[in-house]
Design an enzyme around this catalytic site. Structure first.
Site, PDB file in Angstrom:
ATOM      1  N   GLN A  17     -38.662  73.365  68.490  1.00 43.20           N
ATOM      2  CA  GLN A  17     -39.686  74.290  68.037  1.00 43.20           C
ATOM      3  C   GLN A  17     -40.675  73.679  67.056  1.00 43.20           C
ATOM      4  OE1 GLN A  17     -36.433  77.482  67.389  1.00 43.20           O
ATOM      5  NE2 GLN A  17     -38.295  78.665  67.662  1.00 43.20           N
ATOM      6  N   HIS A 111     -29.321  73.257  69.423  1.00 40.64           N
ATOM      7  CA  HIS A 111     -30.083  74.474  69.175  1.00 40.64           C
ATOM      8  C   HIS A 111     -30.899  74.796  70.425  1.00 40.64           C
ATOM      9  CE1 HIS A 111     -31.931  77.180  65.922  1.00 40.64           C
ATOM     10  NE2 HIS A 111     -32.383  77.624  67.102  1.00 40.64           N
ATOM     11  N   ASN A 155     -25.812  76.500  68.168  1.00 43.54           N
ATOM     12  CA  ASN A 155     -26.585  77.633  67.660  1.00 43.54           C
ATOM     13  C   ASN A 155     -26.468  78.831  68.592  1.00 43.54           C
ATOM     14  OD1 ASN A 155     -28.856  78.735  65.861  1.00 43.54           O
ATOM     15  ND2 ASN A 155     -29.709  78.992  67.927  1.00 43.54           N
ATOM     16  N   GLU A 156     -26.154  79.972  67.999  1.00 42.36           N
ATOM     17  CA  GLU A 156     -26.058  81.236  68.735  1.00 42.36           C
ATOM     18  C   GLU A 156     -25.284  81.065  70.037  1.00 42.36           C
ATOM     19  OE1 GLU A 156     -29.759  83.727  66.865  1.00 42.36           O
ATOM     20  OE2 GLU A 156     -30.071  82.842  68.843  1.00 42.36           O
TER      21      GLU A 156
END
Length: 455
Positions: A17, A111, A155-156
């Site tokens: 990102q 991620h 992540n998540e």
């Protein structure tokens, strides 16, 4: 109100990102498809790969003492079995820069993005993936582990199941709307083929997208499925790409947990001093009258069923942005008149405290808030969000809940996945033409909660 000297207060980013030009990743390939689900490609992003020293210094100057960032697997292992030592050296310098500025580096190993080659081998529905992930983790930890104290493996980890549930809910919404249009047409004597109202583009209300805590463009994703199959076959060698955030099967969910267990074992062998955990996307699930069973089922799927895989972890990363209300028929839209963020989440910073308390009932290790934030152009609302969220964290600590840190999402305005650059989560604004950084008032407000001296 400030927190004690050992409490971590900082910000978070994800490599894809913010870094830019992550050309060997699955997301980069999909962003450039003709039938893409993305509103725009990531491109240079905010060039954090080259400007990380400036960005870390800005955190330190604001008073922050922690930075959560991800190491990009597609940079470290761009081709299967080939490890790029220049990439490792880059992340080593990010860690050293953090330490030089009095900032605790908190690393995430995955991620969302994966190497393109992994997807060609079955991705996150393949039984081989945990082994590949463990090999990558070992390579990184043997070189960087001595410099770290906290590592998030994944992540998540529950995101794929959330996307699968939302996709099913979207399809139900679409079918219901199409049936309603058909019924109305029949009653009025119109031909539904000529009405133009049965197109799937008219079926999405936005509600389904707004219940997932990432930038998901669900309508385009569902509409593109068939058209994109041939293109994916050419790009990846498979018609169905099983990326980390693709709708996940129950078996795929087990594969993710196996990958976490394998990486945890590697980290404890290579760097036994490191505290290891994963992060979960958690909503403040609230039952309205008649919705109690639905709320209980939702929390079980979102959190409880992961407990066997994470009970041996040192910490749990909690990621929360809003609440979800459940009625007799399931998930409800935000209340009428509620303030909504750019992501169409309800503005509800109280959710964080509620989730912390609920998670602490079942997880006995430390808790880190690894993401919490708001997409808005009005930074005064971000400031208000931070004040309320941190008051909730402080109340939890006062009650003996072992919350060890708060990492705000996000350090900078960045690439919000399928939604592109339209969502502004950052404590720092970035002019993407010049890449000039401009700290928002919220950055120093967050820093004011930390005991450390500003640089």
């Amino acid at each position: 109100m400030t927190f004690d000297n050992n409490f971590l207060i900082g910000a978070a980013t994800a490599a894809h990102q913010v870094e830019g030009n992550n050309t060997n990743s699955d997301y980069w390939a999909q962003e450039h498809m003709v039938h893409t689900d993305f509103l725009e490609p990531s491109g240079d992003a905010v060039d954090h790969y080259h400007r990380y020293k400036e960005d870390i210094q800005m955190m330190a100057e604001a008073g922050l003492n922690a930075y959560r960032f991800s190491i990009e697997w597609a940079r470290v292992e761009p081709q299967e079995g080939y490890f790029d030592e220049e990439a490792i050296a880059h992340y080593a310098d990010v860690i050293h820069t953090c330490k030089a500025h009095g900032i605790e580096p908190i690393v995430t190993m995955l991620h969302f993005t994966s190497p393109k080659w992994l997807i060609s081998k079955g991705g996150w529905e393949s039984d081989e993936t945990p082994g590949y992930f463990a090999r990558y983790t070992r390579h990184v930890m043997e070189r960087l582990g001595s410099e770290l104290r906290y590592v998030c493996t994944i992540n998540e980890a529950n995101m794929g199941l959330q996307v699968a549930a939302i996709a099913k809910r979207y399809m139900r919404q679409m079918m219901a709307k199409m049936q309603a249009v058909k019924t109305d047409a029949q009653l009025s004597g119109k031909n539904t083929q000529d009405s133009g109202q049965t197109d799937s583009s008219n079926a999405g209300s936005g509600q389904a997208d707004s219940t997932v805590q990432m930038g998901l463009n669900l309508e385009r994703m569902m509409a593109n499925r068939e058209a994109a199959e041939q293109e994916r076959l050419e790009l990846f060698g498979v018609a169905k790409t099983e990326c980390f955030t693709s709708p996940r099967t129950a078996h795929g969910d087990e594969i993710v947990m196996d990958a976490h267990r394998a990486a945890r074992a590697v980290i404890r062998e290579a760097a036994p001093h490191v505290k290891v955990g994963l992060t979960l996307s958690l909503h403040d699930i609230q039952a309205l009258p008649g919705g109690e069973a639905n709320a209980e089922k939702e929390w079980e799927e979102e959190f409880i069923h992961y407990l066997p895989a994470i009970e041996a972890d040192d910490f749990l990363g909690i990621q929360n942005y809003t609440r979800t209300q459940m009625g007799p028929e399931g998930t409800l839209p935000p209340p009428e008149g509620a303030e909504l963020t750019q992501m169409e989440y309800e503005f509800y910073p109280q959710a964080l405290e509620h989730v912390i308390r609920k998670a602490a009932r079942n997880f006995s290790g430390d808790l880190l808030i690894t993401e919490n934030g708001i997409a808005t152009e009005d930074d005064s609302r971000r400031v208000a969000f931070i004040h309320t969220a941190l008051a909730g964290v402080n109340a939890c600590i006062a009650d003996g809940i072992p919350v060890k840190g708060y990492l705000h999402w996000s350090l900078m305005d960045n690439f919000e996945w399928q939604k592109g650059y339209s969502m502004t989560f950052g404590l720092i604004a970035v002019n993407r033409t010049t890449q000039q950084r401009s700290p928002k008032p919220s950055l120093s407000v967050l820093g004011s909660y930390c005991q450390r001296e500003k640089l």
